[in-house]
Design a protein around this motif. Structure first.
Motif, PDB file in Angstrom:
ATOM      1  N   ASP A 201       0.873  -1.178   0.000  1.00 28.79           N
ATOM      2  CA  ASP A 201       0.000   0.000   0.000  1.00 28.79           C
ATOM      3  C   ASP A 201       0.908   1.226   0.000  1.00 28.79           C
ATOM      4  O   ASP A 201       1.518   1.575   1.002  1.00 28.79           O
ATOM      5  N   TYR A 204       1.132   6.773   0.443  1.00 25.41           N
ATOM      6  CA  TYR A 204       1.868   7.958   0.936  1.00 25.41           C
ATOM      7  C   TYR A 204       3.264   8.076   0.312  1.00 25.41           C
ATOM      8  O   TYR A 204       4.116   8.771   0.856  1.00 25.41           O
ATOM      9  N   SER A 236      -5.737  10.231  -3.364  1.00 29.71           N
ATOM     10  CA  SER A 236      -6.329  10.861  -2.179  1.00 29.71           C
ATOM     11  C   SER A 236      -5.351  11.735  -1.415  1.00 29.71           C
ATOM     12  O   SER A 236      -5.664  12.880  -1.081  1.00 29.71           O
TER      13      SER A 236
HETATM   14  N1  PMP Z   1      -4.355   2.924   2.708  1.00 30.01           N
HETATM   15  C1  PMP Z   1      -4.017   3.728   3.720  1.00 30.01           C
HETATM   16  C2  PMP Z   1      -2.849   3.371   4.545  1.00 30.01           C
HETATM   17  C3  PMP Z   1      -4.747   4.887   3.985  1.00 30.01           C
HETATM   18  O1  PMP Z   1      -4.381   5.679   4.987  1.00 30.01           O
HETATM   19  C4  PMP Z   1      -5.852   5.188   3.184  1.00 30.01           C
HETATM   20  C5  PMP Z   1      -6.627   6.440   3.520  1.00 30.01           C
HETATM   21  N2  PMP Z   1      -7.938   6.425   3.480  1.00 30.01           N
HETATM   22  C6  PMP Z   1      -6.180   4.303   2.151  1.00 30.01           C
HETATM   23  C7  PMP Z   1      -5.416   3.182   1.933  1.00 30.01           C
HETATM   24  C8  PMP Z   1      -7.364   4.488   1.254  1.00 30.01           C
HETATM   25  O2  PMP Z   1      -7.237   5.577   0.440  1.00 30.01           O
HETATM   26  P1  PMP Z   1      -8.375   5.981  -0.609  1.00 30.01           P
HETATM   27  O3  PMP Z   1      -8.864   7.307  -0.158  1.00 30.01           O
HETATM   28  O4  PMP Z   1      -7.649   6.061  -1.927  1.00 30.01           O
HETATM   29  O5  PMP Z   1      -9.422   4.939  -0.599  1.00 30.01           O
END
Ligand code: PMP
Ligand code: GLU
Length: 402
Positions: A201, A204, A236
């Protein structure tokens, strides 16, 4: 009437729930400060708005291909090449409704009922629930060393014949810690050797501080076809576009195909309007990302400095994201209690560590403005430091020590 066991086993997202609580209190005019948020402030890039507008003005907005529009997949292909140095083909890319859905369909595509996904504690709130939604068993592991950086042996100990995947996030929500390249490299080969998927994932990956380079799983991958790596990303955080709900995954094409089939029955595919917005963000001049990154770095420094006044907290300095995971157990070991107390007493919203599988901590976010961070931490220090006895002014109210 009965409700399903699966439905009842899924808890509410604490992060989203507390965001909502903040909104309600704010709307009531309470002088509340959000130190728990999970979204950067700031506006979407101009090109994102322009492209969305253009399509909207035509009045013709149809279904998207379930895999995502070709133009956005091309942009993601180029993005992957630009930031990771490896170029997937279009068949290796799926666009989803947020990184959230990309993660979920990835898990649904790889897990048989009862199979396990291992991830380190503390973890992002949604990981255990997503694994359960995919009929799997979440296995959250304790780490041998302090500092939130796992060792291969931490994962090794948790392996069973049912282990199917390892899931990692670096830089990490909720700790802000970034894993060293050596660990990423070892994880890539360990998972390959054990026949496991490695779900990365990377949401960030561009919000990294101190001139550090983000070590990526793709640095150690030879290609996409036949690969055991699933790389998840999205707009995001990087582009402050949380509400646009676009994310993606890059992986082996036969796995992508299955993810597309799953998605085709869920959302059908993400909205073409929002895919236009994502396209705009990716092809626009990227100066906004650097602006955001450097503001977050300053905010991190500010928060660390302000927290020095609490001599009993323990902090591992984050290298990215907009979170830090602070050990407040010397003040109060029950994070739910502490978070509720801070909200009640000094109107500061924090995320209880319990939501991330490691109590005694609070996740503090520095994605807001510097003056909010200052005011929020000042209130927190006032509430926790026994040596402070004078009253505190919050808006028009005066608060006294108990
Ligand atoms: N993974 C992590 C670690 C996150 O902090 C987030 C934040 N919502 C997401 C995935 C999902 O992001 P998205 O807004 O693209 O669904
Ligand atoms: N990822 C953010 C957080 O952890 C946003 C909320 C969510 O999607 O859970 O706070």
């Amino acid at each position: 009437m009965e409700i399903s066991k699966l439905g009842l086993s899924i808890g509410e997202s604490m992060t989203l729930k507390l965001n909502e609580t903040f909104g309600i209190l704010k709307a009531k005019g309470e002088p509340v400060i959000h130190l728990g948020g999970g979204e950067p402030h700031g506006k979407a890039p101009l090109k994102a708005i322009e492209l969305t507008n253009e399509l909207l003005q035509t009045g013709v907005v149809r279904y998207s291909p379930s895999i995502g529009t070709k133009e956005l997949r091309e942009a993601v292909r180029d993005y992957t090449y630009k930031f990771y140095g490896k170029k997937p083909e279009l068949k290796n890319v799926i666009i989803s409704t947020g990184a959230k859905q990309a993660l979920l369909v990835a898990m649904q595509a790889v897990l048989n009922p009862g199979e396990e996904v291992i991830f380190p504690k503390p973890y992002w709130v949604s990981y255990p629930e997503m694994v359960k939604l995919a009929n799997g068993n979440p296995v959250a592991i304790d780490l041998k060393n302090p500092g939130f950086i796992p060792e291969i042996s931490d994962f090794e100990k948790a392996l069973t014949p049912k282990t199917r995947a390892i899931l990692i996030n670096s830089p990490n929500n909720p700790t802000g810690i970034m894993y060293p390249g050596s660990l990423i490299k070892d994880l890539v080969s360990f998972t390959k050797e054990k026949g496991l998927y490695l779900i990365m994932d990377d949401i960030y990956h561009r919000l990294v501080f101190d001139n550090l380079k983000h070590p990526s799983v793709l640095d150690y991958a030879s290609g996409f076809e036949g690969s055991h790596i699933i790389l998840v990303n999205g707009i995001s955080k990087t582009y402050a576009m949380t509400g646009f709900r676009i994310g993606w995954a890059v992986a082996d094409s036969s796995l992508i195909k299955v993810m597309v089939n799953l998605q085709s029955h869920q959302t059908g595919g993400p909205s073409p309007l929002l895919q236009k917005a994502a396209l705009g963000a990716i092809i626009d001049d990227q100066s906004g990302v650097e602006e955001l990154r450097s503001t977050l770095e300053e905010n991190r420094n500010l928060m660390l400095e302000l927290l020095k006044r609490l001599d009993k907290v323990k902090i591992y300095k984050p290298s990215g994201t907009f979170y830090m995971y602070v050990d407040f157990s010397a003040y109060e070991p029950d994070s739910m209690k502490l978070s509720a107390y801070l909200l009640e007493k000094v109107k500061v919203l924090t995320m209880p560590g319990k939501a991330f599988g490691l109590d005694g901590h609070l996740r503090l976010s520095y994605c807001g403005e510097a003056d909010e961070i200052t005011e929020g931490i000042n209130r927190l220090v006032w509430a926790l430091d026994e040596n402070i006895t004078e009253p505190l002014e919050i808006g028009t109210q005066t608060i006294f020590k108990d």
